[in-house]
Design a protein around this motif. Sequence first.
Motif, PDB file in Angstrom:
ATOM      1  N   ASP A 181      -3.039  10.064  -4.325  1.00 47.81           N
ATOM      2  CA  ASP A 181      -1.714  10.505  -4.855  1.00 47.81           C
ATOM      3  C   ASP A 181      -1.564  10.115  -6.178  1.00 47.81           C
ATOM      4  OD1 ASP A 181      -1.208  11.902  -2.319  1.00 47.81           O
ATOM      5  OD2 ASP A 181       0.569  10.722  -1.764  1.00 47.81           O
ATOM      6  N   GLY A 182      -0.655  10.917  -6.776  1.00 46.73           N
ATOM      7  CA  GLY A 182      -0.202  10.593  -8.181  1.00 46.73           C
ATOM      8  C   GLY A 182       0.240   8.876  -8.235  1.00 46.73           C
ATOM      9  N   ALA A 183      -0.192   8.339  -9.433  1.00 50.25           N
ATOM     10  CA  ALA A 183       0.462   6.916  -9.548  1.00 50.25           C
ATOM     11  C   ALA A 183       0.070   5.722  -8.624  1.00 50.25           C
ATOM     12  CB  ALA A 183       2.135   6.931  -9.719  1.00 50.25           C
ATOM     13  N   VAL A 184      -1.103   5.884  -7.709  1.00 48.13           N
ATOM     14  CA  VAL A 184      -1.820   5.038  -7.098  1.00 48.13           C
ATOM     15  C   VAL A 184      -2.577   4.208  -7.887  1.00 48.13           C
ATOM     16  CG1 VAL A 184      -1.775   6.382  -4.917  1.00 48.13           C
ATOM     17  CG2 VAL A 184      -3.693   6.380  -6.229  1.00 48.13           C
ATOM     18  N   GLY A 185      -2.936   4.651  -9.123  1.00 46.76           N
ATOM     19  CA  GLY A 185      -3.945   3.452  -9.951  1.00 46.76           C
ATOM     20  C   GLY A 185      -5.306   4.290 -10.126  1.00 46.76           C
ATOM     21  N   ARG A 197       3.831   2.089  -1.363  1.00 47.34           N
ATOM     22  CA  ARG A 197       4.363   3.096  -1.237  1.00 47.34           C
ATOM     23  C   ARG A 197       3.657   3.659   0.194  1.00 47.34           C
ATOM     24  NH1 ARG A 197       3.916   7.124  -5.458  1.00 47.34           N
ATOM     25  NH2 ARG A 197       2.086   5.701  -6.105  1.00 47.34           N
ATOM     26  N   ARG A 198       4.314   3.713   1.300  1.00 50.15           N
ATOM     27  CA  ARG A 198       3.513   4.233   2.553  1.00 50.15           C
ATOM     28  C   ARG A 198       3.186   5.757   2.590  1.00 50.15           C
ATOM     29  NH1 ARG A 198       2.611   2.247   7.139  1.00 50.15           N
ATOM     30  NH2 ARG A 198       3.688   0.307   6.653  1.00 50.15           N
ATOM     31  N   ARG A 199       3.968   6.246   1.773  1.00 52.79           N
ATOM     32  CA  ARG A 199       3.590   7.861   1.762  1.00 52.79           C
ATOM     33  C   ARG A 199       2.149   8.200   1.175  1.00 52.79           C
ATOM     34  NH1 ARG A 199       3.836  12.308   3.860  1.00 52.79           N
ATOM     35  NH2 ARG A 199       5.869  11.516   4.627  1.00 52.79           N
ATOM     36  N   VAL A 242       2.497  -1.573   3.127  1.00 53.79           N
ATOM     37  CA  VAL A 242       1.026  -1.285   4.090  1.00 53.79           C
ATOM     38  C   VAL A 242       0.341  -2.572   4.158  1.00 53.79           C
ATOM     39  CG1 VAL A 242      -0.847   0.364   4.298  1.00 53.79           C
ATOM     40  CG2 VAL A 242       1.323   1.173   2.968  1.00 53.79           C
ATOM     41  N   ASN A 243       0.174  -2.807   5.366  1.00 55.66           N
ATOM     42  CA  ASN A 243      -0.557  -4.072   5.637  1.00 55.66           C
ATOM     43  C   ASN A 243      -2.055  -3.976   5.804  1.00 55.66           C
ATOM     44  OD1 ASN A 243      -1.157  -3.502   8.045  1.00 55.66           O
ATOM     45  ND2 ASN A 243       0.844  -4.372   8.912  1.00 55.66           N
TER      46      ASN A 243
END
Length: 179
Positions: free
Chosen positions: A14-18, A92-94, A131-132
């Motif tokens: 997704d966007g902005a995950v890095g 961000r879980r999404r 998110v673990n």
Amino acid sequence: MTAEFRFKIVMLGDGAVGKTAMTTRFTQNFFDADYKRTIGADFAVKRMDIPDIDSHVTLQCWDLAGQPRFEFVRQGFYRGARGGLLLYDVTRRRTFLNIDRWKEEAFVNIGQEIPIVLVANKIDLVDSRVVNKKDGKAYAKENGFIYVESSALTGENVEEAYVNLCKRMIKKSKADSSK
Ligand code: G3D
Ligand code: MG
């Protein structure tokens, strides 16, 4: 004799995950800005040594610039790819729930045999992590992916993610050529 490999890989998620931060850190700004403007994807090259399996790898790392809507951009993006880093943001879980979609898109465009490293990014943000490790690892195991936790900000495990992917791609390449 040292073996030479060339692989194109894609950065997914997704966007902005890095994705861009990770590619930039790994390749140290070896971006081809002109190419990016032409095709709507970032493109960087890095040569690396993997001494324990006596191999040199030239990696072409592709990273979608924004979210191109055009099908031809995505086709060019996936064409010839031999592996992928699939990122999510542990805060961000999404972005974790959406990795299924990215996996499907990769399977459709590259094939189900594609080596993938699942990257849980932004682990430096300890306090906002949702998110673990257990969930990330379980997802990776279920899908036959390698699991790596990283921070593109601090650089932790960034190299490891790419090295692990390279090893998996080399193994597959050798297996395919002996068929
Ligand atoms: P993308 O290419 O997947 O869309 P980016 O994501 O690489 O552009 O990163 C999106 C934002 O997250 C950026 O912040 C970037 O600095 C930040 N980021 C990326 N990786 C990490 C990380 O490991 N830790 C932390 N703390 N932040 C990270 P900005 O503010 O520039 O939008
Ligand atoms: Mg980006």
